[in-house]
Motif scaffolding. Structure first.
Motif, PDB file in Angstrom:
ATOM      1  N   LYS A   3       0.837  -1.211   0.000  1.00 56.63           N
ATOM      2  CA  LYS A   3       0.000   0.000   0.000  1.00 56.63           C
ATOM      3  C   LYS A   3       0.870   1.259   0.000  1.00 56.63           C
ATOM      4  O   LYS A   3       0.608   2.233  -0.711  1.00 56.63           O
ATOM      5  CB  LYS A   3      -0.936   0.002   1.224  1.00 56.63           C
ATOM      6  N   GLU A   4       1.921   1.202   0.800  1.00 57.77           N
ATOM      7  CA  GLU A   4       2.817   2.364   0.893  1.00 57.77           C
ATOM      8  C   GLU A   4       3.545   2.596  -0.435  1.00 57.77           C
ATOM      9  O   GLU A   4       3.660   3.722  -0.914  1.00 57.77           O
ATOM     10  CB  GLU A   4       3.821   2.099   2.014  1.00 57.77           C
ATOM     11  N   VAL A   5       4.010   1.506  -1.052  1.00 56.46           N
ATOM     12  CA  VAL A   5       4.715   1.606  -2.338  1.00 56.46           C
ATOM     13  C   VAL A   5       3.777   2.194  -3.397  1.00 56.46           C
ATOM     14  O   VAL A   5       4.168   3.053  -4.193  1.00 56.46           O
ATOM     15  CB  VAL A   5       5.243   0.211  -2.768  1.00 56.46           C
ATOM     16  N   ALA A   6       2.522   1.749  -3.386  1.00 55.66           N
ATOM     17  CA  ALA A   6       1.548   2.251  -4.356  1.00 55.66           C
ATOM     18  C   ALA A   6       1.289   3.736  -4.121  1.00 55.66           C
ATOM     19  O   ALA A   6       1.257   4.525  -5.077  1.00 55.66           O
ATOM     20  CB  ALA A   6       0.247   1.458  -4.242  1.00 55.66           C
ATOM     21  N   LEU A  45       9.329  -1.579  -5.227  1.00 58.22           N
ATOM     22  CA  LEU A  45       9.561  -2.613  -4.221  1.00 58.22           C
ATOM     23  C   LEU A  45      10.329  -3.758  -4.886  1.00 58.22           C
ATOM     24  O   LEU A  45       9.856  -4.333  -5.867  1.00 58.22           O
ATOM     25  CB  LEU A  45       8.220  -3.123  -3.683  1.00 58.22           C
ATOM     26  N   ILE A  46      11.496  -4.057  -4.360  1.00 51.69           N
ATOM     27  CA  ILE A  46      12.275  -5.199  -4.886  1.00 51.69           C
ATOM     28  C   ILE A  46      12.209  -6.327  -3.872  1.00 51.69           C
ATOM     29  O   ILE A  46      12.514  -6.125  -2.684  1.00 51.69           O
ATOM     30  CB  ILE A  46      13.757  -4.829  -5.108  1.00 51.69           C
ATOM     31  N   VAL A  47      11.817  -7.506  -4.335  1.00 55.24           N
ATOM     32  CA  VAL A  47      11.778  -8.665  -3.447  1.00 55.24           C
ATOM     33  C   VAL A  47      12.706  -9.747  -3.994  1.00 55.24           C
ATOM     34  O   VAL A  47      12.381 -10.416  -4.976  1.00 55.24           O
ATOM     35  CB  VAL A  47      10.343  -9.247  -3.333  1.00 55.24           C
ATOM     36  N   PRO A  89      16.552   6.536  -2.171  1.00 52.36           N
ATOM     37  CA  PRO A  89      15.839   6.396  -0.892  1.00 52.36           C
ATOM     38  C   PRO A  89      14.364   6.059  -1.054  1.00 52.36           C
ATOM     39  O   PRO A  89      13.709   5.624  -0.105  1.00 52.36           O
ATOM     40  CB  PRO A  89      16.012   7.765  -0.216  1.00 52.36           C
ATOM     41  N   GLU A  90      13.829   6.208  -2.248  1.00 51.07           N
ATOM     42  CA  GLU A  90      12.418   5.882  -2.490  1.00 51.07           C
ATOM     43  C   GLU A  90      12.189   4.375  -2.631  1.00 51.07           C
ATOM     44  O   GLU A  90      11.062   3.899  -2.584  1.00 51.07           O
ATOM     45  CB  GLU A  90      11.942   6.574  -3.784  1.00 51.07           C
ATOM     46  N   THR A  91      13.267   3.621  -2.864  1.00 54.34           N
ATOM     47  CA  THR A  91      13.131   2.171  -3.062  1.00 54.34           C
ATOM     48  C   THR A  91      12.930   1.447  -1.729  1.00 54.34           C
ATOM     49  O   THR A  91      13.498   1.843  -0.717  1.00 54.34           O
ATOM     50  CB  THR A  91      14.409   1.609  -3.739  1.00 54.34           C
ATOM     51  N   THR A  92      12.120   0.386  -1.772  1.00 56.76           N
ATOM     52  CA  THR A  92      12.014  -0.506  -0.620  1.00 56.76           C
ATOM     53  C   THR A  92      12.504  -1.892  -1.049  1.00 56.76           C
ATOM     54  O   THR A  92      12.128  -2.382  -2.122  1.00 56.76           O
ATOM     55  CB  THR A  92      10.546  -0.628  -0.139  1.00 56.76           C
ATOM     56  N   VAL A 103      23.707   2.090  -0.101  1.00 51.05           N
ATOM     57  CA  VAL A 103      22.360   1.619   0.233  1.00 51.05           C
ATOM     58  C   VAL A 103      21.593   2.764   0.888  1.00 51.05           C
ATOM     59  O   VAL A 103      21.826   3.108   2.040  1.00 51.05           O
ATOM     60  CB  VAL A 103      22.411   0.414   1.201  1.00 51.05           C
ATOM     61  N   ARG A 104      20.690   3.382   0.122  1.00 50.03           N
ATOM     62  CA  ARG A 104      19.840   4.433   0.696  1.00 50.03           C
ATOM     63  C   ARG A 104      18.383   3.981   0.747  1.00 50.03           C
ATOM     64  O   ARG A 104      17.537   4.629   1.353  1.00 50.03           O
ATOM     65  CB  ARG A 104      19.950   5.726  -0.119  1.00 50.03           C
TER      66      ARG A 104
END
Ligand SMILES: [Zn+2]
Length: 467
Positions: A237-240, A246-248, A362-365, A397-398
């Motif tokens: 939800k946060e990524v959207a 989002l990288i998994v 920094p926007e990436t999760t 890594v940010r």
């Protein structure tokens, strides 16, 4: 009657650790291997793959594989390269996964040898692969599919039964039946025990009675958190909302399919918005097709969904990146986007170039959903590393890094005890295998204290007479 042949079992791997599963069963002059796995992880362990296993291939009549994971199957091409030509028994699901996984493992071995030769870091000149793609292809010719619960004679006077254990597609426990002094006896290896109530696959079956039991203990000293799906929902939800990425990093077989299934379910229930999900791992794509095809392993919900609308292992906006070019093009895609890519511990594979591209943002999760072994990039990320070395560069890594533990494919302590509770009578003797020392000894204590069973932690290379 005293003319029975001597019968014994020897632990040649997954004793004192979790990799290299190999148990040698001897019945008179004939021998059989339950699992034929590769040692993985620390160098000291990997070196064991190069020392000869104490198995006389002339006496080896059969190999039985409990499932397709490389730490249970990935040594097979090595013994085939050394001359083994007998049958290899596995469930139909396992056989299909092996057709993808063994050539891939061989390809990695060849790559590693080529890399060592190019960089001249090996003391062996030229460095050789443990086995080749050709050896893997020859191994596949030896596969004999055996359906769950269908007994088959695997060598003279010894029959085999697989029992369903969840974990991954095709995974089974292996039960050998044989006679000692005219009496029927059984040995049961749990294989990797899966979990109850997970999506896609049926739950583990109740255990059959046995005289000797080998029980795995990967999570013998831990209990999985129960709220991982909530965690995943909030992250998506946060990524959207932030229109970010989002990288998994995820294992191609098992975890990737479960993630896609759960994401689709959340979409169907209106819990998350639909955003593009990129599946960027050729093996994950093939494994997903195999998962969908093996309807005999699907649980009720999966079967219901499949009958209505085709295979439900697919999100609403799923993008399959087959070629390296398609994979590279993902670098230019702006969020919101979810990228699921192997390898699961970021030790290699396509996930590396996504991490290299997006970790500085920094926007990436980054979401870690599996066990991250010591020494891997995944573990460094989990431990809060500020930079990572990959593809010849130091990458800052940010990105924010999140961890969800509950997507494990292994039973935790409670689930192992639940399965052990399905035995109608205790085994004569139980050996705890497939666990780091702390996990194995804790599980052995719990079995002794709570169930009052005869139990012992198996030791590497220990040989036990069965009589
Ligand atoms: Zn496994």
């Amino acid at each position: 009657m005293t003319n029975s042949p001597p019968v014994s079992l020897q632990f040649l791997g997954a004793a004192g650790g979790v990799t290299g599963s190999k148990y040698l069963f001897s019945y008179g002059d004939d021998q059989l291997l339950i699992d034929c796995g590769l040692f993985q992880g620390l160098k000291e362990l990997r070196q064991r793959n190069w020392t000869a296993v104490p198995v006389d291939l002339a006496r080896l009549r059969a190999v039985v594989l409990t499932h397709a994971h490389i730490d249970h199957s990935g040594y097979l091409p090595r013994i085939v390269a050394q001359g083994y030509q007998g049958p290899v028994f596995a469930t139909p699901g396992t056989c299909d996964l092996l057709k993808v996984m063994l050539p891939d493992a061989a390809h990695l071995q060849e790559e590693e040898a080529r890399y060592a030769n190019r960089n001249e870091y090996s003391k062996h000149k030229p460095a050789l692969p443990l086995y080749t793609v050709h050896d893997a292809e020859r191994s596949l010719q030896l596969l004999r599919p055996v359906r769950n619960a269908e007994p088959v004679e695997v060598m003279p006077n010894v029959s085999l039964n697989f029992g369903r254990v969840g974990h991954i597609l095709g995974a089974g426990s292996a039960r050998l039946s044989f006679k000692i002094d005219g009496q029927q006896k059984t040995l049961l290896d749990s294989g990797d025990l899966g979990r109850y109530g997970r999506p896609i696959l049926k739950d583990p079956e109740p255990a059959p009675n046995t005289d000797w039991l080998l029980i795995e203990s990967t999570y013998g000293n831990r209990v999985h958190p129960k709220d991982s799906e909530n965690g995943l929902r909030e992250i998506i939800k946060e990524v959207a909302a932030r229109r970010s990425c989002l990288i998994v990093p995820a294992f191609a077989v098992g975890r990737t399919q479960e993630l896609i299934y759960v994401i689709r379910k959340m979409e169907d229930d209106g819990e998350i918005p639909t955003i593009p999900v990129h599946i960027d791992s050729p093996m994950a794509i093939e494994a997903t097709e195999i998962y969908c095809r093996h309807t005999e392993e699907h649980d009720f919900e999966m079967a219901q969904l499949s009958s209505h609308e085709g295979c439900p292992i697919s999100s609403r906006h799923m993008v399959i990146d087959r070629t390296p070019e398609q994979s590279k093009a993902v670098n230019d895609v702006k969020g919101p986007i979810i990228i699921i890519s192997a390898s699961g511990m970021a030790t290699g594979g396509r996930v590396l170039h996504h991490l290299k591209q997006r970790l500085p943002d920094p926007e990436t999760t980054v979401l870690l959903v599996g066990y991250q072994a010591e020494g891997t990039r995944g573990r460094s990320l989990q431990d809060g590393a500020k930079e990572l070395k990959m593809l010849g560069e130091i990458v800052p890594v940010r990105a924010s890094v999140k961890v969800l533990d509950g997507f494990s494919a292994h039973a935790d302590q409670d689930e192992i005890l639940r399965w052990l509770g399905t035995f109608k009578k205790p085994p004569r003797m139980t050996y705890v295998v497939h666990g780091e020392p702390a996990a194995a000894s804790t599980l052995a204590e719990v079995i002794r204290d709570r169930l009052s069973w005869n139990v012992e932690v198996a030791k590497y290379q220990q040989k036990i007479p069965l009589q």
